[in-house]
Design a protein around this motif. Structure first.
Motif, PDB file in Angstrom:
ATOM      1  N   THR A   1       0.904  -1.171   0.084  1.00  0.00           N
ATOM      2  CA  THR A   1       0.190  -0.081  -0.029  1.00  0.00           C
ATOM      3  C   THR A   1       0.961   1.374  -0.098  1.00  0.00           C
ATOM      4  N   THR A   2       0.884   1.833  -1.250  1.00  0.00           N
ATOM      5  CA  THR A   2       1.707   3.219  -1.369  1.00  0.00           C
ATOM      6  C   THR A   2       0.619   4.373  -1.475  1.00  0.00           C
ATOM      7  N   THR A   3       1.173   5.459  -1.765  1.00  0.00           N
ATOM      8  CA  THR A   3       0.279   6.710  -2.128  1.00  0.00           C
ATOM      9  C   THR A   3      -0.288   6.420  -3.445  1.00  0.00           C
ATOM     10  N   ASP A   4       0.680   6.024  -4.311  1.00  0.00           N
ATOM     11  CA  ASP A   4       0.187   5.676  -5.715  1.00  0.00           C
ATOM     12  C   ASP A   4      -0.793   4.591  -6.067  1.00  0.00           C
ATOM     13  N   THR A   5      -0.521   3.452  -5.269  1.00  0.00           N
ATOM     14  CA  THR A   5      -1.517   2.493  -5.373  1.00  0.00           C
ATOM     15  C   THR A   5      -2.910   2.709  -4.492  1.00  0.00           C
ATOM     16  N   SER A   6      -2.733   3.769  -3.765  1.00  0.00           N
ATOM     17  CA  SER A   6      -4.153   4.065  -2.759  1.00  0.00           C
ATOM     18  C   SER A   6      -5.021   4.946  -3.897  1.00  0.00           C
ATOM     19  N   LEU A   7      -4.152   5.913  -4.489  1.00  0.00           N
ATOM     20  CA  LEU A   7      -4.317   6.929  -5.215  1.00  0.00           C
ATOM     21  C   LEU A   7      -5.244   6.191  -6.568  1.00  0.00           C
TER      22      LEU A   7
ATOM     23  N   TRP B   1      -3.894  -6.168 -16.455  1.00  0.00           N
ATOM     24  CA  TRP B   1      -3.537  -5.044 -15.834  1.00  0.00           C
ATOM     25  C   TRP B   1      -3.259  -5.155 -14.580  1.00  0.00           C
ATOM     26  N   THR B   2      -2.636  -4.221 -13.796  1.00  0.00           N
ATOM     27  CA  THR B   2      -2.576  -4.388 -12.360  1.00  0.00           C
ATOM     28  C   THR B   2      -3.879  -3.708 -11.536  1.00  0.00           C
ATOM     29  N   LEU B   3      -4.207  -4.521 -10.611  1.00  0.00           N
ATOM     30  CA  LEU B   3      -5.561  -4.291  -9.931  1.00  0.00           C
ATOM     31  C   LEU B   3      -4.996  -4.143  -8.281  1.00  0.00           C
ATOM     32  N   PRO B   4      -5.541  -3.097  -7.792  1.00  0.00           N
ATOM     33  CA  PRO B   4      -5.494  -2.684  -6.509  1.00  0.00           C
ATOM     34  C   PRO B   4      -6.266  -3.326  -5.540  1.00  0.00           C
TER      35      PRO B   4
END
Length: 416
Positions: free
Chosen positions: A215-221, A286-289
């Motif tokens: 969990t980073t700022t980018d993935t949360s955003l 694609w990447t999925l958070p």
């Protein structure tokens, strides 16, 4: 003498909800029965506050007026994250067993709503109260109860919210109580043994796309942007679709001679848009958070549930308490019979099927944690079942909630 009204704005409503979540978690850790039956912390804290409100109302001392707009937004966020969990590729990779168990769970949802509304009408209460004691609270649990309760009340079912929450709490308890006895009876009658299971049939890898692990700022955003877009698109198309459904309802009313009102709740289309986006992402790899969706969904649900419970009008439950208990007793008996005669047979009539029957009692009356507890308790004494621990949580945590929401909406349209 006029009751003093205590008005709470957005800041104070959220602050009180936060304190109640902490109080609920504190009590849950120290009262073993709450932990054993997986009573959520927001339910504990919210109910305590609603009891305080009940005392104030009954004594004429005070009543609360809450800020409710935040609840509507949290509801949209929660159901949108639910939509992101529904992967068709994951369902396909889960194999035939997952699809069969999902079909059994969906049939149980329809039975719960049919029985609930029918009994409610027979007992002289609004049929939508029966819906609140159907899949809204049982298969749906506290989150769905808090979500649909106000909608049912707007449709004319006074007391639907406290009825749904009470029913969900009943389900959490009895979902745990009946699962073990059902599986034990099946074990003895059919002389089952854990050595009969076919462990190689259980898939070892069910990933459908790249998932973010941290969990980073980018993935949360990224997660927040996807959720916001799905809510926006879904919300925009809800009104024109509802206009069309209103015209169609008027047409059916004229043809059938029975008043029919079909309308989509505000959260449904954002959830369905999220389902579409999830499956496009799966197809493109694609990447999925997923982890971020889970966190955002859980936090939204906790605050939504606490706010919904603390604003309940428990005094409205008094007039329907008797019929509600009758409906819930019948629902519990039907769940046990369904698991014993239907779930066990369609899942293969073997040891795995018996374990899944115990799990079905857990999540179709209570929640997925109840199902896991039922199966863990049973397999600890009788042997492992890898298949059951793959199939039941996959259906209970990913697929049944969006399908249940759609079925509930259809029943609401018919009985509103």
């Amino acid at each position: 003498m006029e009751i003093t009204e205590i008005k709470l704005n957005m800041a104070t409503t959220v602050a009180i909800a936060a304190v109640l979540i902490v109080i609920g978690e504190f009590l849950k850790k120290r009262i073993s029965v709450l932990e054993r039956f997986f009573i959520p912390s927001p339910v504990i804290g919210g109910l305590l506050f609603s009891i305080v409100s009940l005392i104030g109302y009954q004594t004429g001392a005070f009543k609360f007026a809450f800020y409710s707009d935040m609840q509507d937004f949290l509801l949209l966020v929660f159901f949108t994250t639910i939509g992101f969990m529904a992967s068709f590729e994951l369902l396909k990779k889960g194999g035939t067993a997952v699809m069969i168990f999902l079909a059994a769970a969906v049939i149980m949802v329809i039975i719960q709503n049919t029985v609930g509304t029918t009994l409610a009408s027979a007992l002289g209460i609004h049929p939508l109260i029966g819906l609140s004691a159907g899949s809204v609270s049982l298969t749906g649990g506290n989150g769905t109860s808090a979500a649909f309760g106000p909608l049912l009340e707007k449709a004319g079912a006074v007391g639907a919210t406290p009825a749904a929450i009470a029913s969900a709490t009943w389900g959490l308890v009895f979902g745990c109580l009946i699962g073990g006895p059902v599986a034990s009876r099946l074990l003895k009658r059919h002389k089952l043994d854990s050595s009969m299971v076919d462990t190689p049939s259980v898939p070892q890898n069910i990933e459908t796309t790249s998932e973010t692990k941290s969990t980073t700022t980018d993935t949360s955003l990224y997660a927040i942007i996807l959720i916001a877009l799905c809510i926006g698109v879904g919300y925009i198309i809800t009104d024109p679709i509802n206009i069309g459904l209103k015209a169609f309802s008027a047409f059916l009313t004229g043809v059938l001679g029975v008043k029919i009102s079909i309308a989509l709740p505000s959260y449904l289309l954002p959830m369905l848009v999220a389902v579409i986006v999830r499956n496009v992402i799966d197809a493109k790899n694609w990447t999925l958070p997923v982890a971020q969706f889970d966190i955002i969904g859980n936090v939204s649900l906790m605050f939504f549930l606490t706010m919904a419970l603390m604003s309940m009008k428990l005094w409205e439950l008094a007039g329907i308490a008797g019929p509600l208990v009758i409906i819930l007793i019948v629902q519990t008996i039907l769940m046990a019979l369904f698991a014993y005669f239907i779930t066990f047979r369609v899942m293969g009539k073997n040891y795995d099927a018996a374990v899944m029957s115990a799990g079905h009692c857990g999540f179709s009356l209570g929640a997925t944690p109840n199902a896991m507890a039922n199966m863990q308790s049973f397999t600890k004494a009788n042997g492992p079942s890898l298949k059951a621990f793959f199939v039941v949580p996959l259906v209970g945590s990913l697929f049944i909630d969006p399908i249940n929401a759609i079925i509930i909406s259809l029943f609401m349209g018919f009985f509103s």
